[in-house]
Scaffold this active site. Structure first.
Site, PDB file in Angstrom:
ATOM      1  N   ALA A   1    -103.927  30.595  18.944  1.00  0.00           N
ATOM      2  CA  ALA A   1    -104.820  30.861  17.814  1.00  0.00           C
ATOM      3  C   ALA A   1    -104.099  31.652  16.724  1.00  0.00           C
ATOM      4  O   ALA A   1    -104.230  31.351  15.526  1.00  0.00           O
ATOM      5  CB  ALA A   1    -106.059  31.610  18.289  1.00  0.00           C
TER       6      ALA A   1
ATOM      7  N   GLY B   1    -102.399  32.705  26.631  1.00  0.00           N
ATOM      8  CA  GLY B   1    -101.904  31.516  25.940  1.00  0.00           C
ATOM      9  C   GLY B   1    -102.778  31.114  24.763  1.00  0.00           C
ATOM     10  O   GLY B   1    -102.277  30.715  23.703  1.00  0.00           O
ATOM     11  N   CYS B   2    -104.087  31.236  24.929  1.00  0.00           N
ATOM     12  CA  CYS B   2    -105.016  30.842  23.866  1.00  0.00           C
ATOM     13  C   CYS B   2    -104.945  31.801  22.684  1.00  0.00           C
ATOM     14  O   CYS B   2    -105.104  31.391  21.528  1.00  0.00           O
ATOM     15  CB  CYS B   2    -106.435  30.779  24.415  1.00  0.00           C
ATOM     16  SG  CYS B   2    -106.625  29.549  25.724  1.00  0.00           S
ATOM     17  N   THR B   3    -104.707  33.063  22.957  1.00  0.00           N
ATOM     18  CA  THR B   3    -104.548  34.037  21.880  1.00  0.00           C
ATOM     19  C   THR B   3    -103.269  33.759  21.101  1.00  0.00           C
ATOM     20  O   THR B   3    -103.254  33.799  19.866  1.00  0.00           O
ATOM     21  CB  THR B   3    -104.528  35.468  22.446  1.00  0.00           C
ATOM     22  OG1 THR B   3    -105.761  35.715  23.136  1.00  0.00           O
ATOM     23  CG2 THR B   3    -104.359  36.493  21.336  1.00  0.00           C
TER      24      THR B   3
END
Length: 213
Positions: A112, A107-109
């Site tokens: 970003a 999710g963070c990738t």
């Protein structure tokens, strides 16, 4: 890595809502003995003896100290290059501060890279984008280099700033929250947006507010 205890019947729902890239919960063996599963970079243990947290514990995990119309506390943290960066240094510019769980998690990738792909729109709005997580500077540097991120990533080791801002956690505080703040040029918060499982939505909601300032 954080650990959260959940009853057996909660696990299939969590895994189904995570990603179609992962096995269906119907194919996952659930035993009567405690075991571990990976979910968005978080380790879960489940046991038939687990109890559901009380509503009072849930309430304490969802209230944020920084809210729309308030001025958030200043911070000074190291960026991916080891340089100190202060929120006060962006005075006079709109600032997008987004807290995320961890580098390199799915999710963070996605989040970003979505900020990266829309970065020219943020620049056109005159806004600065800053991502914050508990990873150290070397992790941020590798993450930014791998995905060619053009914005600043700050290291909040020990989650001091996350706690000062009152960023709520998910799953009763066991998963660091994914929360985005839009701060106008006067230092006043104009948007607080929380959505753990639709990371790209943070970019859409943020741009809407920036374009209205």
């Amino acid at each position: 890595m954080a650990s959260l205890s959940l009853p057996n019947h909660y696990l299939p729902t969590l895994l189904r809502s995570h990603s179609s890239n992962y096995p269906s919960s119907q194919n996952l063996p659930l035993s009567s003995t405690p075991s571990n599963s990976q979910f968005f970079g978080l380790k879960f243990s489940h046991s038939p003896s687990s109890s559901i947290p009380s509503s009072s514990s849930l309430r304490t995990s969802i209230f944020a100290k920084v809210s729309k119309g308030s001025k958030p506390p200043n911070f000074t943290l190291k960026d991916q290059n080891g340089k100190n960066v202060s929120l006060s240094g962006f005075k006079g510019k709109p600032v997008v501060v987004y807290f995320y769980p961890a580098d390199e998690t799915p999710g963070c990738t996605k989040q970003a890279c979505a900020f990266r792909d829309s970065y020219e729109k943020f620049k056109k709005a005159g806004a600065v984008v800053v991502g914050i997580s508990g990873d150290d500077a070397s992790s941020h540097k590798a993450f930014a280099s791998k995905y060619k991120l053009p914005f600043t990533l700050l290291s909040d080791e020990g989650n001091k700033v996350r706690k000062e801002w009152g960023v709520p956690g998910d799953f009763f505080g066991s998963l660091p929250g994914r929360e985005t703040y839009v701060i106008d040029k006067n230092g006043v918060v104009q948007l607080v947006y929380n959505n753990q499982f639709q990371p790209e939505k943070h970019i859409d909601e943020t741009l809407k507010i920036l374009q209205s300032l």
